[in-house]
Design a protein around this motif. Sequence first.
Motif, PDB file in Angstrom:
ATOM      1  N   ASP A 199      -8.414   6.745   6.597  1.00 52.10           N
ATOM      2  CA  ASP A 199      -8.504   6.425   5.164  1.00 52.10           C
ATOM      3  C   ASP A 199      -8.326   4.933   4.930  1.00 52.10           C
ATOM      4  O   ASP A 199      -9.029   4.329   4.102  1.00 52.10           O
ATOM      5  N   LEU A 200      -7.397   4.333   5.653  1.00 52.08           N
ATOM      6  CA  LEU A 200      -7.167   2.896   5.522  1.00 52.08           C
ATOM      7  C   LEU A 200      -8.344   2.112   6.084  1.00 52.08           C
ATOM      8  O   LEU A 200      -8.776   1.108   5.494  1.00 52.08           O
ATOM      9  N   VAL A 201      -8.884   2.560   7.212  1.00 49.10           N
ATOM     10  CA  VAL A 201     -10.070   1.915   7.797  1.00 49.10           C
ATOM     11  C   VAL A 201     -11.218   1.945   6.793  1.00 49.10           C
ATOM     12  O   VAL A 201     -11.886   0.927   6.545  1.00 49.10           O
ATOM     13  N   ASN A 202     -11.451   3.119   6.206  1.00 50.09           N
ATOM     14  CA  ASN A 202     -12.553   3.268   5.245  1.00 50.09           C
ATOM     15  C   ASN A 202     -12.348   2.381   4.026  1.00 50.09           C
ATOM     16  O   ASN A 202     -13.307   1.769   3.522  1.00 50.09           O
ATOM     17  N   TYR A 203     -11.117   2.318   3.545  1.00 50.10           N
ATOM     18  CA  TYR A 203     -10.827   1.468   2.389  1.00 50.10           C
ATOM     19  C   TYR A 203     -11.127   0.013   2.714  1.00 50.10           C
ATOM     20  O   TYR A 203     -11.783  -0.693   1.941  1.00 50.10           O
ATOM     21  N   CYS A 204     -10.623  -0.454   3.870  1.00 50.51           N
ATOM     22  CA  CYS A 204     -10.841  -1.852   4.249  1.00 50.51           C
ATOM     23  C   CYS A 204     -12.331  -2.161   4.330  1.00 50.51           C
ATOM     24  O   CYS A 204     -12.788  -3.206   3.837  1.00 50.51           O
ATOM     25  N   ARG A 205     -13.087  -1.262   4.929  1.00 49.97           N
ATOM     26  CA  ARG A 205     -14.525  -1.502   5.044  1.00 49.97           C
ATOM     27  C   ARG A 205     -15.202  -1.530   3.683  1.00 49.97           C
ATOM     28  O   ARG A 205     -16.142  -2.298   3.470  1.00 49.97           O
ATOM     29  N   SER A 206     -14.713  -0.723   2.761  1.00 50.62           N
ATOM     30  CA  SER A 206     -15.304  -0.709   1.414  1.00 50.62           C
ATOM     31  C   SER A 206     -15.039  -2.009   0.667  1.00 50.62           C
ATOM     32  O   SER A 206     -15.771  -2.362  -0.261  1.00 50.62           O
ATOM     33  N   LYS A 207     -13.984  -2.733   1.075  1.00 54.93           N
ATOM     34  CA  LYS A 207     -13.624  -4.006   0.437  1.00 54.93           C
ATOM     35  C   LYS A 207     -14.018  -5.207   1.300  1.00 54.93           C
ATOM     36  O   LYS A 207     -13.622  -6.341   1.012  1.00 54.93           O
ATOM     37  N   ASN A 208     -14.780  -4.952   2.362  1.00 57.73           N
ATOM     38  CA  ASN A 208     -15.223  -6.010   3.274  1.00 57.73           C
ATOM     39  C   ASN A 208     -14.046  -6.710   3.956  1.00 57.73           C
ATOM     40  O   ASN A 208     -14.060  -7.928   4.169  1.00 57.73           O
ATOM     41  N   ILE A 209     -13.026  -5.912   4.289  1.00 55.72           N
ATOM     42  CA  ILE A 209     -11.879  -6.388   5.049  1.00 55.72           C
ATOM     43  C   ILE A 209     -12.039  -5.872   6.477  1.00 55.72           C
ATOM     44  O   ILE A 209     -12.164  -4.670   6.694  1.00 55.72           O
ATOM     45  N   VAL A 210     -12.052  -6.770   7.440  1.00 54.88           N
ATOM     46  CA  VAL A 210     -12.192  -6.341   8.834  1.00 54.88           C
ATOM     47  C   VAL A 210     -10.895  -5.681   9.292  1.00 54.88           C
ATOM     48  O   VAL A 210      -9.802  -6.226   9.082  1.00 54.88           O
ATOM     49  N   PHE A 211     -11.028  -4.520   9.907  1.00 60.82           N
ATOM     50  CA  PHE A 211      -9.865  -3.787  10.406  1.00 60.82           C
ATOM     51  C   PHE A 211      -9.635  -4.162  11.864  1.00 60.82           C
ATOM     52  O   PHE A 211     -10.534  -4.047  12.697  1.00 60.82           O
ATOM     53  N   GLU A 212      -8.429  -4.626  12.143  1.00 57.30           N
ATOM     54  CA  GLU A 212      -8.062  -5.035  13.493  1.00 57.30           C
ATOM     55  C   GLU A 212      -6.945  -4.120  13.985  1.00 57.30           C
ATOM     56  O   GLU A 212      -5.963  -3.882  13.273  1.00 57.30           O
ATOM     57  N   GLY A 213      -7.084  -3.600  15.202  1.00 54.14           N
ATOM     58  CA  GLY A 213      -6.112  -2.645  15.719  1.00 54.14           C
ATOM     59  C   GLY A 213      -5.259  -3.210  16.837  1.00 54.14           C
ATOM     60  O   GLY A 213      -5.778  -3.761  17.805  1.00 54.14           O
ATOM     61  N   TYR A 214      -3.944  -3.073  16.687  1.00 54.66           N
ATOM     62  CA  TYR A 214      -3.060  -3.463  17.786  1.00 54.66           C
ATOM     63  C   TYR A 214      -2.469  -2.219  18.444  1.00 54.66           C
ATOM     64  O   TYR A 214      -2.538  -1.120  17.912  1.00 54.66           O
ATOM     65  N   CYS A 215      -1.917  -2.404  19.612  1.00 52.21           N
ATOM     66  CA  CYS A 215      -1.301  -1.337  20.403  1.00 52.21           C
ATOM     67  C   CYS A 215      -2.307  -0.235  20.768  1.00 52.21           C
ATOM     68  O   CYS A 215      -2.019   0.958  20.617  1.00 52.21           O
ATOM     69  N   PRO A 216      -3.496  -0.587  21.275  1.00 52.36           N
ATOM     70  CA  PRO A 216      -4.533   0.424  21.535  1.00 52.36           C
ATOM     71  C   PRO A 216      -4.181   1.428  22.620  1.00 52.36           C
ATOM     72  O   PRO A 216      -4.804   2.491  22.701  1.00 52.36           O
TER      73      PRO A 216
END
Length: 302
Positions: A199-216
């Motif tokens: 949900d957070l990933v989708n929100y960020c993409r809808s606002k043109n915010i790149v989602f960066e993931g740590y601790c993969p």
Amino acid sequence: MGSTLLRWRRLSMSTWESRKVLRVPTVPLANGLNIPMLGLGTSHHGGFSHEAVVFALQQCGIYHIDTAKRYGCESLLQKAIKDSGVKREDLWITTKLWISDYGYENAKRACAESCKRLGVEYLDLYLMHWPDAHIPGKSSREVRAETWKAMEELYDKGLCRSIGVSNFLIEHLEQLKEDCHITPHVNQVEYHPFQRPQDLVNYCRSKNIVFEGYCPLAKGEALSHPNIVHLAQKYGRTPAQICIRWSIQNGIVTIPKSTKPERIMENCQVFDFRLEKEDMECLESMNIDRKVIHLTYPLWKG
């Protein structure tokens, strides 16, 4: 599986020197800059390895380095970067503003101090480290807004080529949108098969915010999960590569941490294969909203 992966590692190590330096794909930010999709994370947990950073820069083509004031290794990174011989303009350097430095004037001063410790004149990405903020007489929302306005000024002056946040939830991003002018370019959040905040990933993409993931790799916990071990066998890869490939294939800018050159090399070799749809779905089904990173110290202490 063990013998298969050992053979893979021996082959990988013997052929690595003959390969060209890796070309890491990039992801466009809202301001037109391109952030490398794979980086090297650093941390105050597990120590700091000068050798590993130099190896990542010189031998692997990993020019995206992620750190933070809180990690205490900005000055150490300055020496590693210098010793690597990589030009500043080829690097993507991210650091983070710690919560004890929140506030308008504090944030501007802390940015200058981080630049000095890193030995750079500008940052490629500057992040607010956590949404929590504690300044007497002010709400967390007011402190975030005041701090972000300083970040916007740093961006306007070119001291930070891009600005963003870390560990922000949708409510925090919504408040920032209402209170300020510039939408964060990046939101850096924990992301691995056990913790997939779609949900957070989708929100960020809808606002043109790149989602960066740590601790993969979920601090190594994912590496022994039967599903991941099975896929490592299927693809002739390591469990770490399966996790990193899954993250990248989901479009996530991914920053694994390691202090061992051989592990960094292993983590880099994820762009020459793809996980099949059913295997992506298998990994996605492992999500249990379980975080492995917890803030166990008082937020208002630096």
